[in-house]
Structures are given as structure tokens and as C-alpha cells.
Design a protein around this motif. Structure first.
Motif, short mmCIF file in Angstrom:
data_model
loop_
_atom_site.label_atom_id
_atom_site.label_comp_id
_atom_site.label_asym_id
_atom_site.label_seq_id
_atom_site.Cartn_x
_atom_site.Cartn_y
_atom_site.Cartn_z
N ARG A 757 0.82 -1.21 0.00
CA ARG A 757 0.00 0.00 0.00
C ARG A 757 0.85 1.27 0.00
NH1 ARG A 757 -3.69 -1.54 5.05
NH2 ARG A 757 -1.59 -2.16 5.73
N VAL A 758 2.05 1.18 0.58
CA VAL A 758 2.95 2.34 0.57
C VAL A 758 3.38 2.65 -0.86
CG1 VAL A 758 5.15 3.25 1.40
CG2 VAL A 758 3.76 1.81 2.89
N PHE A 759 3.72 1.61 -1.61
CA PHE A 759 4.11 1.81 -3.01
C PHE A 759 2.94 2.39 -3.80
CE2 PHE A 759 6.92 -1.47 -1.42
CZ PHE A 759 8.15 -1.11 -1.96
N ALA A 760 1.75 1.84 -3.59
CA ALA A 760 0.59 2.29 -4.35
C ALA A 760 0.24 3.74 -4.02
CB ALA A 760 -0.61 1.38 -4.06
N ALA A 761 0.23 4.08 -2.72
CA ALA A 761 -0.12 5.44 -2.32
C ALA A 761 0.91 6.45 -2.81
CB ALA A 761 -0.25 5.51 -0.80
N SER A 762 2.20 6.10 -2.71
CA SER A 762 3.25 7.01 -3.17
C SER A 762 3.14 7.22 -4.68
CB SER A 762 4.63 6.45 -2.81
OG SER A 762 4.74 6.26 -1.43
N GLY A 763 2.93 6.13 -5.41
CA GLY A 763 2.79 6.25 -6.86
C GLY A 763 1.60 7.09 -7.24
N LEU A 764 0.48 6.87 -6.54
CA LEU A 764 -0.73 7.63 -6.84
C LEU A 764 -0.50 9.12 -6.58
CD1 LEU A 764 -3.72 7.55 -7.62
CD2 LEU A 764 -4.26 7.25 -5.19
N LEU A 765 0.20 9.44 -5.48
CA LEU A 765 0.48 10.84 -5.16
C LEU A 765 1.26 11.52 -6.27
CD1 LEU A 765 0.60 13.24 -3.15
CD2 LEU A 765 2.69 12.21 -2.22
N VAL A 766 2.34 10.89 -6.72
CA VAL A 766 3.18 11.49 -7.76
C VAL A 766 2.43 11.58 -9.08
CG1 VAL A 766 5.30 11.21 -9.10
CG2 VAL A 766 5.31 10.75 -6.64
N ILE A 767 1.69 10.55 -9.42
CA ILE A 767 0.94 10.56 -10.67
C ILE A 767 -0.11 11.67 -10.66
CG2 ILE A 767 -0.73 9.25 -12.05
CD1 ILE A 767 0.86 6.73 -11.32
N VAL A 768 -0.80 11.86 -9.53
CA VAL A 768 -1.80 12.92 -9.43
C VAL A 768 -1.16 14.29 -9.59
CG1 VAL A 768 -3.37 14.08 -7.81
CG2 VAL A 768 -3.45 11.60 -8.06
N ILE A 769 0.00 14.49 -8.92
CA ILE A 769 0.70 15.77 -9.05
C ILE A 769 1.09 16.03 -10.50
CG2 ILE A 769 2.81 17.01 -8.43
CD1 ILE A 769 2.69 15.62 -5.71
N ALA A 770 1.61 15.00 -11.16
CA ALA A 770 2.02 15.16 -12.56
C ALA A 770 0.81 15.44 -13.46
CB ALA A 770 2.74 13.90 -13.03
N LEU A 771 -0.29 14.73 -13.21
CA LEU A 771 -1.48 14.93 -14.04
C LEU A 771 -2.09 16.30 -13.81
CD1 LEU A 771 -3.24 11.44 -13.84
CD2 LEU A 771 -1.88 12.40 -15.70
N LEU A 772 -2.03 16.81 -12.59
CA LEU A 772 -2.52 18.17 -12.33
C LEU A 772 -1.69 19.19 -13.10
CD1 LEU A 772 -3.30 18.05 -8.50
CD2 LEU A 772 -4.94 18.19 -10.38
N THR A 773 -0.37 18.95 -13.14
CA THR A 773 0.51 19.85 -13.89
C THR A 773 0.18 19.81 -15.37
OG1 THR A 773 2.27 19.45 -12.28
CG2 THR A 773 2.92 20.41 -14.38
#
Length: 794
Positions: A757-773
Motif C-alpha cells: 500500500r505504501v508503493f501504491a499510495a506514493s505512486g498515486l500521489l506522484v501521478i496525481v501531481i504530474a497529471l494536475l501539472t
């Protein structure tokens, strides 16, 4: 001329220039701050004679497990000095900083210092401001103080020859003033007193083992070797020195020397040897983080420069047609890179100055940018030069490589798939590295929280710890009575140590049926009968001490780890003695459940012995639930009645417990901070790339909108490619982060598992930040007026 052209080019492309400058400035500032921290760490314990300075360690066999410690017996100092060739100086040193109250007239201040031998002055190359090393410890009760302490007490007066009272008891004569010690070392002090006075003090208290016995380990010893001495040969000579001195064939203690300069970075041991899990791993980690952040910032520059290559190929073609050679163009583009880097460096210096104070607060250091330090200037200029070459070389050689005829072909067909793939690869690399840092940061925090939430075997909530000064020790029982009568206190106890950190130990213990490989050294504490109830340490078997020291003569309490070690004799009524004489054997009256101390990540417990005494130096007070501030005021009032000469200062035990995780938490905080900045830098580049893609496809977007494409269609058109790249970076980061964290966790016995879950949550966080950009720029392009877009592209 090239400089002017570079400035004009930068001004013509303000958005891309700003993104380049901002990314490089943040990257350089981050790298510089990290390298300042790294510099401070690698220079820890660095002294002029560092190659000859060693600490004496001993490996002790605890039932087959090797424990390595710096605490050694007092007689070892003379044996090393007189019997071991190659040792030039020996220094005994108290194994913990001593905090004492000093009084001069109406001025009362706590100052921290050490008991040490006079050899410290020569070994550490101490500079004397007043007085000299030869006579510094010659007076009956001498004390050497630092410049800071001298200024606090004596101002501009000459303190040499004046007296100052310590702990409201003994007066000391100031014999010398020395320079303030370097802060990044194990030898930070305000005063120094001869070590023999500490020995004499313990002897006066009745602790005869403090002087000549080899079985009590309670001090540190440092040695200075002759420049030509071979430390390996000396280690062979001293390895079994304690065994030879005690004539004990069962003694399993091995002595060895370890460099003082390596104590902090490498001074963690496993099975008697330096472990790979020392503090150096964190220093190396942050060094590479600095390099990675610089690379990420340079990647931004390369990406944005190559993305704009189509706009500059016409310029390249025209200039080549008029005779400009390739190297001329290379110099021009490298000049632009140099100017952007120079501007970025100027902004970076400003960011460093602004960020240094909060960075020092975070790290607990006193770092500074030495503008008068040539090393710092050379380092900063080197960073700038590397960034300039790294960031500008590929765009320069790429753009200057276009043949004039190929320029027109590129303008017509837009063929640059190789460059596009390169840009995509660099974007993936940026986010893969950033995501790896985020995942590692998350696991660091989870590991610390795992240790913080473990069962300690005692309850430290609502407990304050204070110094049990001599007035408190003499009047402990009436003080305890008044504190309980105040209504604010549940219980009060004394101990000779802080409970969370144990240092003093005793050896040479024997009992019936003792195995040869049983523990040779055991932690030893003096406590009152009220300590266990105060800390909610529970009994496994037997009883607590009874009130009154006389009724408990030769009675002891042990922890379960020691009882298990003793085998059948580890029971209530079991007896143990020191040496060969069992006539004055100790009787076990109680066995307590184990509690955690020293290493909060250890899964095994070390043996401990408790003896009843009111001479403990640590006062523990458990407050009743309720208004904490009101309770503390009541406690302070009572304590000051019994110890009016001492300021009442305290620390909550849970705060002391948190300090045990300070270094690991700092690593997590720094890793998280710089991971966030790495993502910020990466998003700056991503922002520019999406903006450029939208600019290049302005006409296409307008036509699609005219033909009925929705805003969401346009956003997906522009953002899908970058979303895919971010997901690819996630796939790459998972095995990399897994490998790093797996190796890091091996350094802890008490550790967490690898939670997906740590890997999934971290990946989701970075992907969301990138997609917002990406989404912001794509949405901006999608909502533009198509008519204006078509007209502007004509």
C-alpha cells in the motif's frame, strides 16, 4: 558579442528561460544545502591528530551474542599507558556529559562539561587563551573553562585564579581559559575537571569498584598512538588484556581500538565488527540525493531546450548558410547555457541565504555559507560549471548538427522522433527518481512509528525526569511524602540512570550452574523501591524492595532476561556473587518483566540488576491525570522547598523517548523535503513541455475544436502521452525503491514489513501531481478561442 546574443535569446523566450532558471536555481540551492550538511558530517571528530586518536572498545559475549561498548574499567588506563608500546597518551573521560549548577555571587547557571585527564589538552590540540596545559590541573580543585563560560560568569574580567562554586557544594579554582570546542564532535563542553576527582567522589560514596576493579565498566578511554605505531599490532596486544589481568579463564572480553574520526559515521557494530548500517549510509544517501537533484534540474534544461529545437532549426540553417561553423554555433548555445546557469546561481545563493536558518532549525546544526571560505566558492562554482556543461552540451551539439538542407526538410516534416524519445526517457527518469525518494521517505516514517509504538515494558506517559541533586538525595523520603500530599503526583522514584539509556555495567558475576558462555557484563542500577511503581514496571515473579535500605542488604532484583540467562538459579531465592567469594552473595528477591532501553530497534533484551539505594541521580515523578501545568507548578513548589539552591528543570520522559529517534526522523524529514523539491523541479519541466506541445499543436487543436472536439478530448490528446510516461516511471521506481528499503531495513532487528500500500499510495500521489501539472496546461490550451488560434498561426 555572444553574450549579448545569449541575453537577447533569453529575453525572447521569457517563459522557457524562467522555467530553466527556476529549476536550476532550486536544484543548485538544494544541492548546496545538502552538501553543507554532508561537509559538517564528514568533518565530525576531525582533529589535527585524528590519524593517531583512537577510542578503546570492548566486545562482550552475552550468552553467545556479542555486544560492543565504549565503557571500560578504570584500571585499563594505567595498563595501556605502562604496558603497551606505541601508545603515546591515554585519556580517561566520563562516558556522558555532566550537567552541573555553577554559582558566582548571585549568578546561577547550568553548564555541561566532562571529567577528563590532562592529556586531553595535548591529544585534542586544545588552544589556551589564558593559562597553560602544563599547570591547568595542578591546583587542589582546578577547573578549566571555555571562553563562552568565562564570558557568562566573569564578563571582561580575568577569571584565572578566581573561584566558582559547583552544585552548591565544592568551590573550584579557575586555572585556565580555553577556546570554545568545535561543535561537530563528541567533545563539546563548557568546563573540564580532572578525572581523578570523579574517582575520588565515587570512592567517598562507598563505591570501591570505581578504582581498581576490572569488572566495573563506567568510563571511556581514548589513546593517542605514536605516528609510527601499527594499530593492528596494538589490537593484538590488548585483545586479551582484561583476561590476563583478572586471571579469569572464563572472561570473554576482547579489547580493541577504533578511530575517533570514524565513531559517528561508522561506529555501529554487529557481532563485534563494524556494521554496514552506520550513520555513513545516511551521509552517502544525501550526497547522492544532491547529485540526483542537480541531474533532475539539468534534465529540465535539456528537455526544454530540445523541445524548442524546431523553433531554432531555421536560425541554425540560416546561420550555417551564411558560413557559421558548427563550433561557432556550439559556443553560442553553450554561452546561453552559461548565462542561464550564472543567473540561476545568483538566485540560488539568495535561496540558500533565505533557507539556511530554517534548514539549521530542522537539522539542529549551525551551518553557514563561508563566503570567505575558498572551498565553498570553489564548490559552488564547480556545481555551476557542471550544470552548465551537463545542461547545455546536448542541446548545443544537437542543434548545431543540422545540415542546412536538412533544416528545410525538418521544418516541413517535423522529423525528430529520436529527440522525442530522448525527452520522454528523461521525463521518465525524473519522475522515477522522485517517486523512489517519496517511497523511501514513507518507509522511514513507518519504521520510526513502528518502534515508537512498541511496548516498552514501562509506561513513560505523564512521567517527568529531573536531576536528583544532592539536596534531593539527602531528603528523598520527606520530598516524596510532600509530593504525594500535593495531590498532583501519583508516585516518585530515584534511579542511578535515565532508564531509557543505561551505561554502567558490572562483570565477574557467578552463580551455581553458570555456563562458560554466559554473560560476562551486566547492566547495574541503584533504585528506590518506588521506581518500579512510578514507571509501571511490572513484576514477573517475587516481590519489590521493601522500604528501608538496611532490610534489603544484599537483596537484588533482576530482569527476566538475566533470570533466563541464569538458568535454574534464575529464580526468587537464587544467589549470585562477584568473583570467587560467595560468602557475601546477593539474593534475588524479585524478577521484573523486561523493558526496552538503549537501542529502541533491538528485539533482544540485555540483563540488568537492580539494588536498593537512595543515591540515584535521576528523579522520576509520575503526574496524575488532569491539568498538567497546574500539576507542574505544584511539583516545582515542593521541590524548591527541599532544594532551594537549585533551579527546578525537568523533561517529560516521552519527549526524551522521541529524542531516541531524532537522527532517523531527520533523515526522513530531509528525504521528504528534497523529494518534494525534486518533484517540484520535475513538474516545472513537465509544465514547460506541455506548454510547448500545446504551442506546437495550436492550429491542430483549433481545427479539432471547430470540428466538434470537446475540452476533455483536447485535454486527453495533450495529456495522455505524459500520463503514460508517469505511469512508466512508477513501474521503474517500484523495484528500485524495494531494493533500497529492503537493504535499509536489514539494519534494524525490530522492523516493519514491505507493505504494498505504501508503493501504491506514493505512486498515486506522484501521478496525481504530474497529471494536475499536465491538466492545467492542457485545459488552458483546450479552452483557448479556436478562431484566434487559427489566425495567430497563419
Amino acid at each position: 558579442m555572444k553574450f549579448n546574443q545569449s541575453i537577447r535569446s533569453i529575453l525572447r523566450n521569457k517563459t522557457y528561460s524562467f522555467l530553466n532558471i527556476a529549476g536550476l536555481a532550486v536544484g543548485i540551492a538544494c544541492a548546496a544545502l545538502i552538501l553543507l550538511w554532508v561537509e559538517d558530517e564528514v568533518t565530525y571528530n576531525k582533529f589535527p591528530k585524528q590519524k593517531q586518536l583512537y577510542a578503546v572498545f570492548q566486545n562482550q559475549d552475552f550468552n553467545g551474542e556479542i555486544s560492543t561498548s565504549m565503557t571500560v574499567p578504570n584500571p585499563l588506563a594505567d595498563a595501556l599507558k605502562c604496558e603497551v608500546p606505541g601508545i603515546r597518551n591515554v585519556m580517561r573521560h566520563s562516558n556522558f556529559p555532566v550537567r552541573s549548577l555553577f554559582t558566582l555571587d548571585e549568578k546561577k547557571l547550568y553548564e555541561t562539561g566532562y571529567y577528563s585527564d590532562a592529556s586531553i589538552f595535548e591529544m585534542l590540540d586544545v588552544t589556551f587563551v589564558q593559562g597553560n596545559a602544563t599547570t591547568a590541573f595542578d591546583a587542589a580543585s582546578p577547573i578549566v573553562i571555555t571562553e563562552q563560560m568565562a564570558a557568562r560568569f566573569f564578563g571582561q574580567e580575568n577569571p584565572v585564579g578566581q573561584t566558582i562554586k559547583r552544585n552548591n557544594e565544592q568551590e573550584y579554582t579557575v586555572t585556565a581559559v580555553i577556546e570554545n570546542p568545535k561543535q561537530n564532535s563528541d567533545f563539546v563542553y563548557s568546563w573540564l575537571i580532572p578525572f581523578q576527582q570523579l574517582v575520588d567522589r565515587y570512592l567517598a560514596m562507598g563505591w570501591q569498584d570505581a578504582d581498581i576493579t576490572w569488572n566495573s565498566t563506567w568510563l571511556n578511554i581514548y589513546v593517542e598512538l605514536e605516528p609510527t605505531a601499527d594499530v593492528n599490532q596494538i589490537n593484538l596486544q590488548i585483545r586479551d588484556l582484561k583476561k590476563r589481568k583478572t586471571n579469569d579463564p572464563n572472561d570473554r572480553t576482547a579489547l580493541f581500538l577504533y578511530p575517533v574520526s570514524k565513531l559517528k559515521l561508522y561506529g555501529e557494530f554487529k557481532d563485534g565488527f563494524p556494521a554496514e548500517t552506520g550513520y555513513i549510509r545516511y551521509v552517502r544517501l544525501f550526497f547522492w540525493i544532491a547529485i540526483i537533484i542537480l541531474i533532475i534540474a539539468c534534465i529540465n534544461f535539456m528537455n526544454l531546450s530540445t523541445a524548442r529545437s524546431q523553433k531554432r532549426v531555421l536560425e541554425v540553417g540560416v546561420r550555417k548558410t551564411f558560413g557559421a561553423g558548427r563550433m561557432t554555433l556550439v559556443r553560442q548555445f553553450m554561452s546561453e547555457s552559461g548565462v542561464i546557469t550564472l543567473i540561476s546561481m545568483l538566485f540560488a545563493v539568495g535561496l540558500i541565504v533565505i533557507a539556511l536558518t530554517p534548514f539549521n532549525t530542522l537539522t539542529g546544526k549551525q551551518l553557514s555559507v563561508g563566503f570567505d571560505n575558498p572551498v565553498h566558492w570553489i564548490g559552488l562554482l564547480s556545481i555551476g560549471l557542471i550544470c552548465s556543461i551537463l545542461a547545455g552540451s546536448f542541446p548545443a551539439f544537437f542543434l548545431s548538427s543540422f545540415p542546412p538542407l536538412d533544416v528545410l526538410r525538418r521544418l516541413k516534416t517535423g522529423k525528430n522522433s529520436g529527440v522525442i524519445r530522448l525527452r520522454q526517457g528523461l521525463v521518465v527518469l525524473q519522475f522515477a527518481v522522485s517517486l523512489t525518494l517519496i517511497i523511501c521517505t514513507a518507509f522511514i516514517y513507518l519504521q520510526v512509528r513502528h518502534a515508537q509504538n512498541r511496548s516498552l515494558g514501562m509506561d513513560i506517559s505523564q512521567v517527568i525526569r529531573s536531576e536528583a541533586n544532592p539536596e534531593i538525595q539527602k531528603q528523598f523520603e520527606p520530598l516524596q511524602h510532600e509530593l504525594l500530599a500535593s495531590g498532583a503526583v501519583e508516585n516518585v522514584g530515584l534511579s542511578s540512570q535515565t532508564m531509557l539509556n543505561l551505561g554502567s555495567s558490572v562483570g565477574g558475576l557467578n552463580w551455581t550452574g553458570k555456563q562458560e558462555d554466559a554473560a560476562s557484563m551486566v547492566y547495574f542500577l541503584n533504585v528506590t523501591e518506588t521506581l518500579f511503581p512510578t514507571l509501571h514496571i511490572t513484576l514477573y515473579e517475587g516481590r519489590n524492595f521493601e522500604s528501608g535500605v538496611d532490610s534489603n542488604a544484599n537483596n537484588i532484583i533482576v530482569n527476566k532476561a538475566f533470570a533466563d540467562l541464569m538458568g535454574e538459579e534464575g529464580r526468587v531465592g537464587g544467589r549470585l556473587w562477584q568473583g570467587a567469594d560467595n560468602e557475601n552473595a546477593y539474593t534475588i528477591v524479585g524478577i521484573i518483566n523486561d523493558f526496552v532501553f538503549n537501542d529502541m530497534y533491538s528485539s533482544t533484551q540485555q540483563p540488568v540488576i537492580f539494588q536498593l539505594s537512595n543515591s540515584g541521580s535521576e528523579l522520576f515523578i509520575r503526574l496524575k491525570p488532569g491539568n498538567i501545568q497546574s500539576s507542574l507548578q505544584k511539583v516545582e513548589t515542593v521541590v524548591k522547598e527541599f532544594a532551594p539552591s537549585y533551579p527546578f528543570e525537568y523533561q517529560f520522559m516521552d519527549e526524551q523517548f522521541e529524542q531516541k529517534f531524532k537522527s532517523t526522523l531527520l533523515v526522513g524529514q530531509l528525504a521528504g523535503l528534497f523529494a518534494g523539491l525534486a518533484i517540484f523541479i520535475s513538474c516545472l519541466g513537465l509544465f514547460g513541455l506541455v506548454a510547448f506541445a500545446a504551442e506546437q499543436r495550436t492550429r491542430e487543436i483549433a481545427i479539432r475544436k471547430v470540428l466538434g472536439a470537446s475540452v476533455s478530448d483536447i485535454v486527453i490528446l495533450l495529456g495522455s502521452n505524459f500520463a503514460i510516461l508517469t505511469c512508466i516511471s512508477f513501474v521503474i521506481a517500484i523495484p528500485l525503491a524495494y531494493w533500497i528499503i529492503l537493504r535499509w531495513l536489514q539494519g534494524f532487528e525490530y522492523r516493519i514489513g514491505m507493505d504494498w500500500r505504501v508503493f501504491a499510495a506514493s505512486g498515486l500521489l506522484v501521478i496525481v501531481i504530474a497529471l494536475l501539472t499536465v491538466g492545467y496546461q492542457a485545459l488552458k490550451a483546450a479552452m483557448a478561442n479556436p478562431a484566434m488560434a487559427i489566425m495567430s498561426s497563419e
